[in-house]
Design a protein around this motif. Sequence first.
Motif, short mmCIF file in Angstrom:
data_model
loop_
_atom_site.label_atom_id
_atom_site.label_comp_id
_atom_site.label_asym_id
_atom_site.label_seq_id
_atom_site.Cartn_x
_atom_site.Cartn_y
_atom_site.Cartn_z
N PHE A 75 0.85 -1.19 0.00
CA PHE A 75 0.00 0.00 0.00
C PHE A 75 0.89 1.25 0.00
O PHE A 75 1.04 1.92 1.03
CB PHE A 75 -0.93 0.00 1.22
CG PHE A 75 -1.75 -1.25 1.35
CD1 PHE A 75 -2.89 -1.43 0.56
CD2 PHE A 75 -1.40 -2.25 2.25
CE1 PHE A 75 -3.65 -2.58 0.66
CE2 PHE A 75 -2.16 -3.40 2.36
CZ PHE A 75 -3.28 -3.57 1.56
N PRO A 76 1.51 1.55 -1.13
CA PRO A 76 2.47 2.67 -1.19
C PRO A 76 1.87 4.03 -0.86
O PRO A 76 2.60 4.97 -0.53
CB PRO A 76 2.97 2.61 -2.64
CG PRO A 76 1.92 1.86 -3.39
CD PRO A 76 1.35 0.88 -2.42
N ARG A 77 0.55 4.15 -0.95
CA ARG A 77 -0.08 5.44 -0.64
C ARG A 77 -0.56 5.52 0.80
O ARG A 77 -1.25 6.46 1.18
CB ARG A 77 -1.27 5.66 -1.58
CG ARG A 77 -0.87 5.77 -3.05
CD ARG A 77 -2.07 6.04 -3.94
NE ARG A 77 -1.69 6.12 -5.35
CZ ARG A 77 -2.53 6.33 -6.34
NH1 ARG A 77 -3.83 6.49 -6.07
NH2 ARG A 77 -2.10 6.39 -7.58
N LYS A 80 1.37 9.53 3.24
CA LYS A 80 1.38 10.61 2.26
C LYS A 80 2.82 10.95 1.87
O LYS A 80 3.72 10.95 2.70
CB LYS A 80 0.69 11.85 2.85
CG LYS A 80 -0.80 11.66 3.09
CD LYS A 80 -1.45 12.93 3.61
CE LYS A 80 -2.95 12.73 3.82
NZ LYS A 80 -3.60 13.96 4.32
N PRO A 81 3.04 11.26 0.58
CA PRO A 81 4.40 11.54 0.09
C PRO A 81 4.92 12.91 0.49
O PRO A 81 5.42 13.67 -0.33
CB PRO A 81 4.24 11.41 -1.43
CG PRO A 81 2.82 11.81 -1.68
CD PRO A 81 2.04 11.29 -0.50
N ARG A 89 8.65 6.49 6.70
CA ARG A 89 8.72 5.24 5.96
C ARG A 89 10.17 4.80 5.76
O ARG A 89 10.50 3.62 5.90
CB ARG A 89 8.02 5.39 4.60
CG ARG A 89 8.16 4.15 3.73
CD ARG A 89 7.39 4.25 2.43
NE ARG A 89 7.67 3.10 1.59
CZ ARG A 89 7.10 2.86 0.42
NH1 ARG A 89 6.20 3.71 -0.07
NH2 ARG A 89 7.41 1.78 -0.29
#
Length: 213
Positions: A75-77, A80-81, A89
């Motif tokens: 779940f890369p999202r 939040k980036p 992360r």
Amino acid sequence: MKAVALTWKRDLLMHRPVLWLLLIVNALGTFYGYIWYGTQMAYTVETQSAWQVIFVPDSPTASLFFTLSLVFLLFPRLIKPTMAGIAVRSIIEALGVVTSIKYGIWAVTMIMASGAQGDHLVWEHYMLTVSHLGMAIEAILFARYMVFGRFAAFLALVWLLLNDTVDYTFFVFPWLPDVLENDLSAIQSFTMGLSVFSLLITWLMIAFRKVKV
């Protein structure tokens, strides 16, 4: 042909069923690991300072960080980036990889060393050998797919060296077989050296991210 093989391996490792399988296996292993260390954790709280208990369950904590890293891959999202999100992360992934390499190799080495000195090895020792080898191998294989960089990996080394220092200063290292008690000084040196070795292996795997296949 080589490029095709490498691409196939990459796709296989990042295939969602594979990631889900590894997530389940690592989560169960983490849970079992904390149960395994339960007696020593309780003993540490009762006989020493409670803050030292965090340094007792080395392998399960490494497995916990790697399990969270697998969640990020699935779940890369999830985070939040943002700069803060990427930093969190990155630190978790770095801890998952560097500590899994270190404690995977460490546990196998201690089991083999105790067997070489006459300790009677049972099925549980071999199960732990396989599972800890798996920890180290999966960490090496998946390091190239994660977002953390060299600095985050270095921070993981700082944590490991702090852990090593607490372990052998306050004697909260994982309980050893009786046959290894006389080798404590050598084990301490090996443990701290292995922390640095694990960082170097991680940095090497980070370098492979630049290889295009």
